[in-house]
Design a protein around this motif. Sequence first.
Motif, PDB file in Angstrom:
ATOM      1  N   GLY A 126       0.816  -1.210   0.000  1.00 62.63           N
ATOM      2  CA  GLY A 126       0.000   0.000   0.000  1.00 62.63           C
ATOM      3  C   GLY A 126       0.847   1.256   0.000  1.00 62.63           C
ATOM      4  O   GLY A 126       0.604   2.195  -0.754  1.00 62.63           O
ATOM      5  N   VAL A 127       1.873   1.285   0.868  1.00 65.88           N
ATOM      6  CA  VAL A 127       2.753   2.457   0.945  1.00 65.88           C
ATOM      7  C   VAL A 127       3.518   2.634  -0.359  1.00 65.88           C
ATOM      8  O   VAL A 127       3.602   3.746  -0.903  1.00 65.88           O
ATOM      9  CB  VAL A 127       3.742   2.314   2.122  1.00 65.88           C
ATOM     10  CG1 VAL A 127       4.784   3.417   2.067  1.00 65.88           C
ATOM     11  CG2 VAL A 127       2.993   2.382   3.436  1.00 65.88           C
TER      12      VAL A 127
ATOM     13  N   TYR B 272      -3.377  16.712  -0.290  1.00 63.75           N
ATOM     14  CA  TYR B 272      -3.567  15.463  -1.032  1.00 63.75           C
ATOM     15  C   TYR B 272      -2.388  14.516  -0.834  1.00 63.75           C
ATOM     16  O   TYR B 272      -2.568  13.308  -0.609  1.00 63.75           O
ATOM     17  CB  TYR B 272      -3.750  15.796  -2.510  1.00 63.75           C
ATOM     18  CG  TYR B 272      -3.883  14.604  -3.428  1.00 63.75           C
ATOM     19  CD1 TYR B 272      -5.072  13.889  -3.514  1.00 63.75           C
ATOM     20  CD2 TYR B 272      -2.823  14.205  -4.236  1.00 63.75           C
ATOM     21  CE1 TYR B 272      -5.195  12.801  -4.363  1.00 63.75           C
ATOM     22  CE2 TYR B 272      -2.932  13.132  -5.097  1.00 63.75           C
ATOM     23  CZ  TYR B 272      -4.121  12.431  -5.159  1.00 63.75           C
ATOM     24  OH  TYR B 272      -4.233  11.365  -6.006  1.00 63.75           O
ATOM     25  N   ILE B 273      -1.179  15.044  -0.887  1.00 65.86           N
ATOM     26  CA  ILE B 273       0.025  14.230  -0.704  1.00 65.86           C
ATOM     27  C   ILE B 273       0.025  13.582   0.684  1.00 65.86           C
ATOM     28  O   ILE B 273       0.287  12.380   0.831  1.00 65.86           O
ATOM     29  CB  ILE B 273       1.284  15.098  -0.897  1.00 65.86           C
ATOM     30  CG1 ILE B 273       1.441  15.495  -2.369  1.00 65.86           C
ATOM     31  CG2 ILE B 273       2.535  14.359  -0.413  1.00 65.86           C
ATOM     32  CD1 ILE B 273       2.500  16.553  -2.612  1.00 65.86           C
ATOM     33  N   ALA B 274      -0.286  14.377   1.706  1.00 68.55           N
ATOM     34  CA  ALA B 274      -0.306  13.860   3.075  1.00 68.55           C
ATOM     35  C   ALA B 274      -1.362  12.765   3.245  1.00 68.55           C
ATOM     36  O   ALA B 274      -1.097  11.709   3.835  1.00 68.55           O
ATOM     37  CB  ALA B 274      -0.565  14.998   4.061  1.00 68.55           C
ATOM     38  N   ALA B 275      -2.557  13.003   2.712  1.00 71.13           N
ATOM     39  CA  ALA B 275      -3.644  12.032   2.854  1.00 71.13           C
ATOM     40  C   ALA B 275      -3.367  10.766   2.049  1.00 71.13           C
ATOM     41  O   ALA B 275      -3.716   9.658   2.475  1.00 71.13           O
ATOM     42  CB  ALA B 275      -4.965  12.661   2.406  1.00 71.13           C
ATOM     43  N   THR B 276      -2.739  10.911   0.897  1.00 69.82           N
ATOM     44  CA  THR B 276      -2.430   9.758   0.057  1.00 69.82           C
ATOM     45  C   THR B 276      -1.427   8.840   0.735  1.00 69.82           C
ATOM     46  O   THR B 276      -1.593   7.611   0.763  1.00 69.82           O
ATOM     47  CB  THR B 276      -1.876  10.230  -1.302  1.00 69.82           C
ATOM     48  OG1 THR B 276      -2.860  11.024  -1.966  1.00 69.82           O
ATOM     49  CG2 THR B 276      -1.523   9.044  -2.189  1.00 69.82           C
ATOM     50  N   PHE B 277      -0.385   9.417   1.304  1.00 71.16           N
ATOM     51  CA  PHE B 277       0.598   8.593   2.016  1.00 71.16           C
ATOM     52  C   PHE B 277      -0.051   7.924   3.232  1.00 71.16           C
ATOM     53  O   PHE B 277       0.188   6.741   3.505  1.00 71.16           O
ATOM     54  CB  PHE B 277       1.788   9.437   2.458  1.00 71.16           C
ATOM     55  CG  PHE B 277       2.845   8.641   3.184  1.00 71.16           C
ATOM     56  CD1 PHE B 277       3.756   7.875   2.475  1.00 71.16           C
ATOM     57  CD2 PHE B 277       2.902   8.648   4.571  1.00 71.16           C
ATOM     58  CE1 PHE B 277       4.722   7.135   3.144  1.00 71.16           C
ATOM     59  CE2 PHE B 277       3.864   7.897   5.247  1.00 71.16           C
ATOM     60  CZ  PHE B 277       4.777   7.138   4.531  1.00 71.16           C
ATOM     61  N   ALA B 278      -0.863   8.679   3.971  1.00 75.29           N
ATOM     62  CA  ALA B 278      -1.542   8.122   5.146  1.00 75.29           C
ATOM     63  C   ALA B 278      -2.438   6.957   4.753  1.00 75.29           C
ATOM     64  O   ALA B 278      -2.510   5.942   5.455  1.00 75.29           O
ATOM     65  CB  ALA B 278      -2.353   9.212   5.844  1.00 75.29           C
ATOM     66  N   SER B 279      -3.116   7.089   3.617  1.00 77.63           N
ATOM     67  CA  SER B 279      -4.001   6.026   3.138  1.00 77.63           C
ATOM     68  C   SER B 279      -3.207   4.766   2.814  1.00 77.63           C
ATOM     69  O   SER B 279      -3.606   3.650   3.173  1.00 77.63           O
ATOM     70  CB  SER B 279      -4.768   6.496   1.907  1.00 77.63           C
ATOM     71  OG  SER B 279      -5.520   5.441   1.339  1.00 77.63           O
ATOM     72  N   GLY B 280      -2.088   4.928   2.088  1.00 76.09           N
ATOM     73  CA  GLY B 280      -1.264   3.771   1.771  1.00 76.09           C
ATOM     74  C   GLY B 280      -0.759   3.081   3.021  1.00 76.09           C
ATOM     75  O   GLY B 280      -0.757   1.844   3.119  1.00 76.09           O
ATOM     76  N   TYR B 281      -0.342   3.866   4.011  1.00 80.91           N
ATOM     77  CA  TYR B 281       0.151   3.315   5.275  1.00 80.91           C
ATOM     78  C   TYR B 281      -0.972   2.576   6.015  1.00 80.91           C
ATOM     79  O   TYR B 281      -0.791   1.461   6.500  1.00 80.91           O
ATOM     80  CB  TYR B 281       0.706   4.449   6.137  1.00 80.91           C
ATOM     81  CG  TYR B 281       1.305   4.002   7.448  1.00 80.91           C
ATOM     82  CD1 TYR B 281       2.621   3.568   7.516  1.00 80.91           C
ATOM     83  CD2 TYR B 281       0.541   4.012   8.622  1.00 80.91           C
ATOM     84  CE1 TYR B 281       3.177   3.148   8.721  1.00 80.91           C
ATOM     85  CE2 TYR B 281       1.090   3.596   9.824  1.00 80.91           C
ATOM     86  CZ  TYR B 281       2.402   3.168   9.865  1.00 80.91           C
ATOM     87  OH  TYR B 281       2.942   2.746  11.053  1.00 80.91           O
ATOM     88  N   LEU B 282      -2.136   3.213   6.082  1.00 81.67           N
ATOM     89  CA  LEU B 282      -3.273   2.591   6.769  1.00 81.67           C
ATOM     90  C   LEU B 282      -3.723   1.309   6.084  1.00 81.67           C
ATOM     91  O   LEU B 282      -4.103   0.336   6.736  1.00 81.67           O
ATOM     92  CB  LEU B 282      -4.445   3.578   6.833  1.00 81.67           C
ATOM     93  CG  LEU B 282      -4.371   4.697   7.875  1.00 81.67           C
ATOM     94  CD1 LEU B 282      -5.507   5.678   7.672  1.00 81.67           C
ATOM     95  CD2 LEU B 282      -4.406   4.118   9.284  1.00 81.67           C
TER      96      LEU B 282
ATOM     97  N   ALA C  66      -2.259  -0.336  -5.101  1.00 78.14           N
ATOM     98  CA  ALA C  66      -2.053  -1.690  -4.609  1.00 78.14           C
ATOM     99  C   ALA C  66      -3.312  -2.527  -4.797  1.00 78.14           C
ATOM    100  O   ALA C  66      -3.246  -3.699  -5.187  1.00 78.14           O
ATOM    101  CB  ALA C  66      -1.651  -1.659  -3.142  1.00 78.14           C
ATOM    102  N   PHE C  67      -4.476  -1.928  -4.535  1.00 77.58           N
ATOM    103  CA  PHE C  67      -5.733  -2.665  -4.655  1.00 77.58           C
ATOM    104  C   PHE C  67      -5.942  -3.159  -6.082  1.00 77.58           C
ATOM    105  O   PHE C  67      -6.291  -4.325  -6.314  1.00 77.58           O
ATOM    106  CB  PHE C  67      -6.904  -1.786  -4.227  1.00 77.58           C
ATOM    107  CG  PHE C  67      -8.188  -2.549  -4.042  1.00 77.58           C
ATOM    108  CD1 PHE C  67      -8.606  -2.940  -2.775  1.00 77.58           C
ATOM    109  CD2 PHE C  67      -8.984  -2.892  -5.121  1.00 77.58           C
ATOM    110  CE1 PHE C  67      -9.785  -3.655  -2.605  1.00 77.58           C
ATOM    111  CE2 PHE C  67     -10.165  -3.599  -4.963  1.00 77.58           C
ATOM    112  CZ  PHE C  67     -10.561  -3.990  -3.689  1.00 77.58           C
ATOM    113  N   VAL C  68      -5.730  -2.290  -7.076  1.00 83.21           N
ATOM    114  CA  VAL C  68      -5.955  -2.677  -8.464  1.00 83.21           C
ATOM    115  C   VAL C  68      -4.927  -3.714  -8.901  1.00 83.21           C
ATOM    116  O   VAL C  68      -5.258  -4.651  -9.628  1.00 83.21           O
ATOM    117  CB  VAL C  68      -5.927  -1.447  -9.388  1.00 83.21           C
ATOM    118  CG1 VAL C  68      -6.070  -1.861 -10.847  1.00 83.21           C
ATOM    119  CG2 VAL C  68      -7.042  -0.486  -9.026  1.00 83.21           C
TER     120      VAL C  68
END
Length: 458
Positions: A180-181, A317-327, A384-386
């Motif tokens: 994800g990250v 957007y950059i901050a939220a995108t990285f957080a999403s990948g980590y989560l 990662a999902f796709v």
Amino acid sequence: MGCKYQNKPMDAPQETGMDVSVHSRESEAPLHSTPASRSFDARVIVVATIGNALEWFDFTVFSFFAAIIAKQFFPSDNATASLLAAWTTFGVGFLTRPLGGIVLGNYADRHGRKSALVVTISLMAVGVGIIALSPTYAQIGIFAPVLMLIGRFLQGFSAGGEVGSATAFLVEHAPVERRGVYGSFQMISQACSMLLGALTGVALTRVLSPAQLEDFGWRIPFMLGLLIVPVGLYVRSKLDESPVFKHQAQRLPTAKPPFLESIVVHWRAILAGFGLTVYGTIGTYIFYYYMPSYATKTLDIPFASSVIASCCAAIAYIAATFASGYLSDAIGRKKPMVASTVLSLVISYPLFALLTSHPTLPVLIFVQCCLMASLGLFQGSYCAFVCELFPAHVRSTGMAIGYNFAVMIFGGFAGAIATLLIKITEDKLAVVYYGLFGCVIGLVTIALLKDRSKQPLM
């Protein structure tokens, strides 16, 4: 749409319904798991994202200087007709993306991600070079717009092949617990390039006079983009092939063409990838790219203010995108993706209503940052999902088909659709309806899929 991931032969009967299955070509074929790693491999991230970054940087720059390009290459007594011709040429890049995705994705699944990435950045360099160096209409006449058209064709074609090959390369190199990250950096590279492109455009307009911009200034960003091509070629030629691709290439002979197998066997996964891309595409173009035009033309907010807001939104957007990948590596891909679509459905209309009633810079920054942060929660888990929807031998092709057709249809015409909605309804908030449509498509699609975040890649 139950989503079963199981090993069974390709000629096994497909289940009814909207099932999305990852099939291997041999029932006994083992799953491949990338070894765990203690640290990020920066080389892999650079190799996979550098071409994507160049594409989005040029995209932003072209958008920024569209009016000047129109005057230089599509002269007309009617300024609107001239600008329309420029944007039509720009749109050719969207129309050629699916073709590039099919041809170059097929090449990546046949000959490897590394080889395909060298080809895509080389073609992209030729396209950018043509745009940067083409003589104007005043110098060579009708050949000037023809060259610009060829440049955009090559850009779109190479970009279409870049996304599937680069994303597969990136995620396949990642340890299972960090896919994800790693995947999030593909979207982060887009945002960084969008931000850099906007800042470059603003800097040039402040430093150069209008005459200098028309004479040579608009070419400078494209020339700067070309400077990263040698770096991209070098690092892409030096790094090892994806371990997942090498694993499947060694144990299984080449079967039918990846494109044919994708549309015959894995069409459900392609539809799933298409649906997921619709939300991300509409969100990016409406919440980010269309917002400056909406703010200046519809709400009479100064252009300089809209650029500041867009830069702030890119950072959010950059901050939220990285957080999403980590989560997504910790709690699964679906949770942040569902949260994103639900949040966007809830906040989009009220935020646009707030902006139309209080069209000021602070409100614009707040609104755009909220919308882009919400979108980032989805996009960080998306790559990662796709990737996890497809087996390795069709991964680049299958991803490219769904992604590029969605971008062509819902991204290439996003600005026109939003403008048309406002004109037809005479409602400044009508643009929100298109964004909400994307949210619904994304939510329905992700809700019907299974999460494979903890499973090894095929």
